[in-house]
Design an enzyme around this catalytic site. Structure first.
Site, short mmCIF file in Angstrom:
data_model
loop_
_atom_site.label_atom_id
_atom_site.label_comp_id
_atom_site.label_asym_id
_atom_site.label_seq_id
_atom_site.Cartn_x
_atom_site.Cartn_y
_atom_site.Cartn_z
N PHE A 111 0.81 -1.23 0.00
CA PHE A 111 0.00 0.00 0.00
C PHE A 111 0.84 1.27 0.00
O PHE A 111 0.35 2.34 -0.33
CB PHE A 111 -0.99 -0.01 1.17
CG PHE A 111 -0.60 0.82 2.35
CD1 PHE A 111 0.23 0.33 3.33
CD2 PHE A 111 -1.08 2.12 2.47
CE1 PHE A 111 0.58 1.11 4.42
CE2 PHE A 111 -0.74 2.90 3.56
CZ PHE A 111 0.10 2.40 4.53
N LYS A 112 2.14 1.15 0.31
CA LYS A 112 3.01 2.33 0.30
C LYS A 112 3.02 3.00 -1.08
O LYS A 112 3.27 4.19 -1.20
CB LYS A 112 4.43 1.95 0.68
CG LYS A 112 4.60 1.29 2.04
CD LYS A 112 4.28 2.22 3.20
CE LYS A 112 4.74 1.67 4.53
NZ LYS A 112 3.93 0.53 5.00
N ASP A 113 2.73 2.20 -2.13
CA ASP A 113 2.69 2.78 -3.47
C ASP A 113 1.61 3.85 -3.60
O ASP A 113 1.73 4.74 -4.44
CB ASP A 113 2.40 1.69 -4.51
CG ASP A 113 3.57 0.74 -4.71
OD1 ASP A 113 4.73 1.19 -4.61
OD2 ASP A 113 3.33 -0.46 -4.95
N LEU A 116 3.54 6.84 -2.30
CA LEU A 116 4.88 7.08 -2.83
C LEU A 116 4.93 7.16 -4.35
O LEU A 116 5.94 7.57 -4.92
CB LEU A 116 5.85 6.03 -2.30
CG LEU A 116 6.24 6.33 -0.85
CD1 LEU A 116 6.87 5.13 -0.19
CD2 LEU A 116 7.16 7.55 -0.77
#
Ligand SMILES: *Cc1c(COP(=O)(O)O)cnc(C)c1O
Length: 495
Positions: A111-113, A116
């Site tokens: 989920f960091k995408d 980011l």
């Protein structure tokens, strides 16, 4: 109307959104918060007719008010494009009595995408707006997923360099391989002999070193942060809660204004704080359910009102949640302290000095919308197996922590409110733990054989991110001690 930002630790001056994004952390060590939470200015029905990108603009324009419409739309369109393997960007899967909001369809399958993929564009736009001449050096501590997502986002972005520190023995084999094979002249990946908190504390110390900042400036550099303390990461995360709600409405799963719960597998408290912001913007969210693994600092906090990091750090199968200092909680503490920066500063000083602090009863009473619980390693594995057996849907270990806590919540509170379980990583990212949870017979197989096996039993296509690392060359092999972090940074920048 212009929305300004201020630090959680002093009543000092305000900054614009683009300045807050550039700085990452405030000079006094505090986190930037908006001086008020804006209200959604379109109805949910209107929003439910929009694409992810259109809705992202409607949410972000309310927070990033010093970006022009053109700038913001350019950032959004560069971020949420074909890097995602589905047009919906964040699809919802109905399984086992809940709605799984899949936030892992971006370039690095975690989920960091979500944040980011847009941060580099927000940051370079912010640099232009503020006439920054220096090169921006992104300094990041990662518990595994942020590192790769930040590297992928910043690789070869002109005017930036990125340095990532990760705990050498604290990430999954696939997470490590993803990072140390990262291409890009401007990327640098370092393993440290320590845990995530050591990495994060080390990075904060480098940020707060005024002497180093001056040296950097002379060499034409300045630091910024891609960690979830950066407001440029937090706000893009508010979007998918609004989007998810609007999708449920569009698909007639819920009625207009129906309240829903969300369950969030939590580490640094960024994702669940974004849900809290969405609720404060007027989205009909009822309970915010905070799911922890064995590092259950937050569970204890919600029960007792005492935040206490003085305990053993446990390595679990959900490494991205192996965190004892949840940085973003500071933003919530500040809010429930009636935005009293001095009060918040006192508590944060106690945390760094004694490793703990306690909030007042009055502050605690403002946490009624939160519910905390945790899942042990055994419970996490069991829930992966049960959901697979009952529904054929395979979830990763982090999502499983949330799924387990949701079951505990339902037993505990007898609440039948419709619920979104936030799914934060592809099972392909934690293949070994996931497959061994389903059947111990997989424990002797190699990582990539397990990938193929997961593909067979789930029928879910192997993501490109996994195919890419099967044969990729290792490009980074620096390992250092915690005390050497600053030295390593200077060497990389040739200072
Ligand atoms: C980072 C991460 C989390 C924790 O999110 P926070 O915003 O730090 O609370 C949970 N699951 C996965 C897979 C992650 O990468």
């Amino acid at each position: 109307m212009e929305l300004l930002y201020k630090s959680t630790r002093s009543e000092s001056k305000t900054v614009t959104a683009s300045q807050a994004i550039l700085k990452g952390l405030a000079e006094d060590g505090g986190l930037f918060v908006p001086t008020s939470i804006p209200q959604l200015d379109k109805s949910i029905v209107e929003l439910s007719k929009m694409t992810y990108q259109e809705l992202a603009f409607e949410v972000m324009k309310l927070f990033f008010t010093d970006f022009t419409e053109e700038e913001l739309k350019a950032c959004i369109n560069k971020a949420y494009d074909a890097k995602f393997d589905t047009e919906e960007i964040t699809p919802i899967v109905k399984a086992d009595g809940a709605y799984y909001l899949e936030l892992f369809h971006g370039a690095t399958i975690a989920f960091k995408d979500m944040a980011l993929s847009i941060l580099p564009h927000l940051l370079t736009t912010a640099a232009k707006k503020n006439q920054v001449k220096n090169e921006i050096v992104i300094l990041t501590a990662t518990s595994g997923d942020t590192g790769k997502a930040a590297l992928a986002g910043f690789a070869d972005v002109p005017g930036t360099k990125i340095i990532v520190f990760y705990p050498k023995d604290g990430v999954s084999p696939i997470q490590e391989k993803q990072m140390i094979t990262q291409k890009g002249e401007n990327t640098f990946v370092v393993g440290i002999n320590g845990n995530f908190d050591d990495a994060q504390t080390g990075v904060k110390a480098i940020f707060n070193n005024k002497g180093l900042a001056d040296e950097m400036n002379q060499s034409g550099y300045q630091f910024s942060s891609a960690n979830s303390i950066n407001i440029g990461r937090l706000i893009p995360q508010v979007v998918y809660y609004v989007y998810a709600y609007s999708r449920l409405l569009a698909n007639e799963e819920i009625c207009e204004n129906e309240r829903i719960n969300v369950v969030v597998p939590t580490g640094n408290f960024g994702n669940i704080l974004a849900a809290y912001y969405a609720k404060n913007m007027g989205l009909p969210i009822d309970k915010l359910i905070c799911a922890s693994n064995d590092n259950k600092v937050l569970y204890d906090f919600f029960i007792t009102g005492e935040y206490n990091r003085n305990r053993d750090f446990i390595l679990t199968s959900s490494p991205s949640m192996d965190i004892l200092i949840s940085s973003n909680l500071e933003r919530l503490i500040y809010k429930i302290a009636d935005c009293d920066a001095n009060k918040n500063h006192e508590l944060m000083s106690a945390l760094s000095k004694n490793g703990k602090y306690e909030i007042t009863e009055e502050m605690k009473s403002q946490l009624v919308d939160f519910y905390g619980n945790y899942a042990t390693e055994e419970e996490t594995a069991q829930v992966i197996k049960q959901i697979y057996q009952d529904t054929n849907y395979i979830i990763d270990t982090h999502t499983a922590v949330a799924a387990c806590v949701y079951k505990k919540y339902k037993t505990d509170k007898k609440d039948k409110t419709k619920t979104i379980v936030v799914s934060t990583a592809s099972p392909y990212k934690f293949t070994r733990s996931v497959m061994c949870a389903i059947d111990n017979k997989y424990s002797s197989m190699s990582d990539f054989d397990l990938v193929d096996e997961l593909n067979k039993i789930s029928g879910v296509e192997v993501p490109q991110a996994i195919e890419d690392i099967r044969s990729a060359k290792i490009l980074h092999n620096t390992v250092c001690e915690v005390v050497e972090m600053q030295k390593v940074v200077k060497e990389f920048l040739e200072m």
